[in-house]
Motif scaffolding. Structure first.
Motif, mmCIF file in Angstrom:
data_model
loop_
_atom_site.group_PDB
_atom_site.id
_atom_site.type_symbol
_atom_site.label_atom_id
_atom_site.label_comp_id
_atom_site.label_asym_id
_atom_site.label_seq_id
_atom_site.Cartn_x
_atom_site.Cartn_y
_atom_site.Cartn_z
ATOM 1 N N ILE A 7 72.591 -29.700 -67.083
ATOM 2 C CA ILE A 7 73.496 -28.556 -67.097
ATOM 3 C C ILE A 7 74.594 -28.761 -66.058
ATOM 4 O O ILE A 7 74.413 -29.486 -65.076
ATOM 5 C CB ILE A 7 72.763 -27.227 -66.827
ATOM 6 N N GLU A 8 75.714 -28.125 -66.301
ATOM 7 C CA GLU A 8 76.837 -28.154 -65.364
ATOM 8 C C GLU A 8 76.797 -26.892 -64.513
ATOM 9 O O GLU A 8 76.782 -25.778 -65.047
ATOM 10 C CB GLU A 8 78.152 -28.219 -66.143
ATOM 11 N N GLY A 34 81.300 -26.082 -62.952
ATOM 12 C CA GLY A 34 82.487 -25.843 -63.758
ATOM 13 C C GLY A 34 83.165 -24.533 -63.391
ATOM 14 O O GLY A 34 82.688 -23.765 -62.549
ATOM 15 N N TRP A 50 76.515 -17.563 -66.992
ATOM 16 C CA TRP A 50 76.912 -17.859 -68.369
ATOM 17 C C TRP A 50 76.734 -16.686 -69.334
ATOM 18 O O TRP A 50 77.028 -16.822 -70.516
ATOM 19 C CB TRP A 50 76.118 -19.048 -68.903
ATOM 20 N N PHE A 57 80.779 -34.714 -65.791
ATOM 21 C CA PHE A 57 80.356 -33.425 -65.253
ATOM 22 C C PHE A 57 80.656 -33.377 -63.757
ATOM 23 O O PHE A 57 80.407 -34.333 -63.033
ATOM 24 C CB PHE A 57 78.862 -33.208 -65.484
ATOM 25 N N PRO A 59 76.515 -31.984 -62.156
ATOM 26 C CA PRO A 59 75.394 -31.941 -63.096
ATOM 27 C C PRO A 59 74.067 -31.747 -62.373
ATOM 28 O O PRO A 59 73.868 -32.256 -61.268
ATOM 29 C CB PRO A 59 75.453 -33.314 -63.763
ATOM 30 N N THR A 76 77.072 -26.947 -70.980
ATOM 31 C CA THR A 76 77.906 -26.259 -70.006
ATOM 32 C C THR A 76 78.072 -24.828 -70.516
ATOM 33 O O THR A 76 77.369 -24.401 -71.432
ATOM 34 C CB THR A 76 79.284 -26.931 -69.852
ATOM 35 N N TRP A 82 82.509 -28.189 -78.668
ATOM 36 C CA TRP A 82 83.118 -27.218 -77.756
ATOM 37 C C TRP A 82 83.644 -26.045 -78.571
ATOM 38 O O TRP A 82 84.303 -26.239 -79.593
ATOM 39 C CB TRP A 82 84.256 -27.891 -76.992
#
Length: 264
Positions: A72-73, A76, A84, A150, A153, A204, A262
């Motif tokens: 996972i990021e 960002g 999220w 990333f 990460p 992400t 995306w």
């Protein structure tokens, strides 16, 4: 979402997971959703960067107790998974959906009116679970290394029996502007898992990265698969560098061992 027992609550009192046969580094449990804390943790992720081989170690130890790894990021612009706006309450079970019905519905909604849904692409030759797991581990090591695409990460563990179910298991909201029930997309991922040996490699805020152990080997196979990608994530084509299915197939799918999606 219908799930098997979640082992993550054990980590609250046993942070290293020793009672589960794990040897986890310092990390954190994530239960934050768009509606407040969930009734149980949705995932665990390490606080510090991982070393090469950690994916394999945690996959081997976690799988028997129902935990699978994913990158996972956390660095960002949208932060880590606690930011999220995960939506587990809106997520059903991937096994309740037929992948071709899901893709057909999307195709009919987003493709040109004179374009007929071509059906599912044939399975690639030589799909093997061990090979798929080994490739995922290799690519994860690269993604977790300094200098990857990333920014920050981290290795995460998710309560899931199939890699394809990972987005649904956490109530991932990345495609919410396209499909609010991620389990429907995970039904497609299950089909790709069977036909192409995919593994959910990374997430992400709104990006999904897959490893692909048995990608299309000919342009015809790649074009057939490109139609599925368009139905799954039209933004890949309509907002990508290759605006036709043939160009997308040639440059993004033919013999490619990673697929990335995306959603705007």
């Amino acid at each position: 979402m219908a799930t098997l027992p979640n082992p993550l609550p054990h980590l609250a009192a046993d942070p290293t997971g020793s009672a589960l046969g794990l040897a986890l580094p310092a990390g954190r449990l994530i239960d934050a959703t768009d509606e407040g804390p969930w009734h149980e943790p949705l995932l665990w992720h390490a606080d510090a960067p991982s070393a090469p081989g950690d994916w394999t170690t945690h996959h081997s130890a976690g799988r028997p107790v129902g935990l699978l790894p994913v990158v996972i990021e956390v660095g960002g612009g949208q932060g880590g998974p606690q930011d999220w706006e995960l939506i587990p309450a809106d997520t059903s079970y991937p096994g309740d959906h037929d992948p071709e019905e899901v893709l057909t519905g999307f195709w009919e909604e987003y493709a040109a009116q004179d374009e007929t849904w071509p059906g599912l692409a044939p399975a690639a030759m030589g799909t093997d679970a061990r090979r798929a797991d080994d490739l995922a581990a290799q690519l994860a090591d690269s993604l977790l290394s300094p200098g990857s695409s990333f920014k920050e990460p981290r290795l995460a563990l998710v309560p899931a029996r199939r890699s394809a179910d990972i987005p649904a298991a956490i109530g991932w909201s990345g495609p919410v502007n396209y499909e609010s029930d991620t389990a429907r997309l995970c039904a497609v991922l299950r089909s790709w898992e069977d036909r192409f040996g995919i593994r959910v490699l990374a997430l992400t805020f709104n990006q999904l990265v897959l490893s692909v152990a048995a990608p299309p080997a000919t342009l015809a196979e790649a074009e057939a698969t490109a139609a599925e990608h368009f139905a799954f994530c039209p933004d890949n084509i309509t907002q990508g560098a290759h605006p036709t299915l043939r160009a997308y197939a040639e440059h993004e799918l033919l013999a490619k061992q990673t697929w990335s999606f995306w959603w705007d």
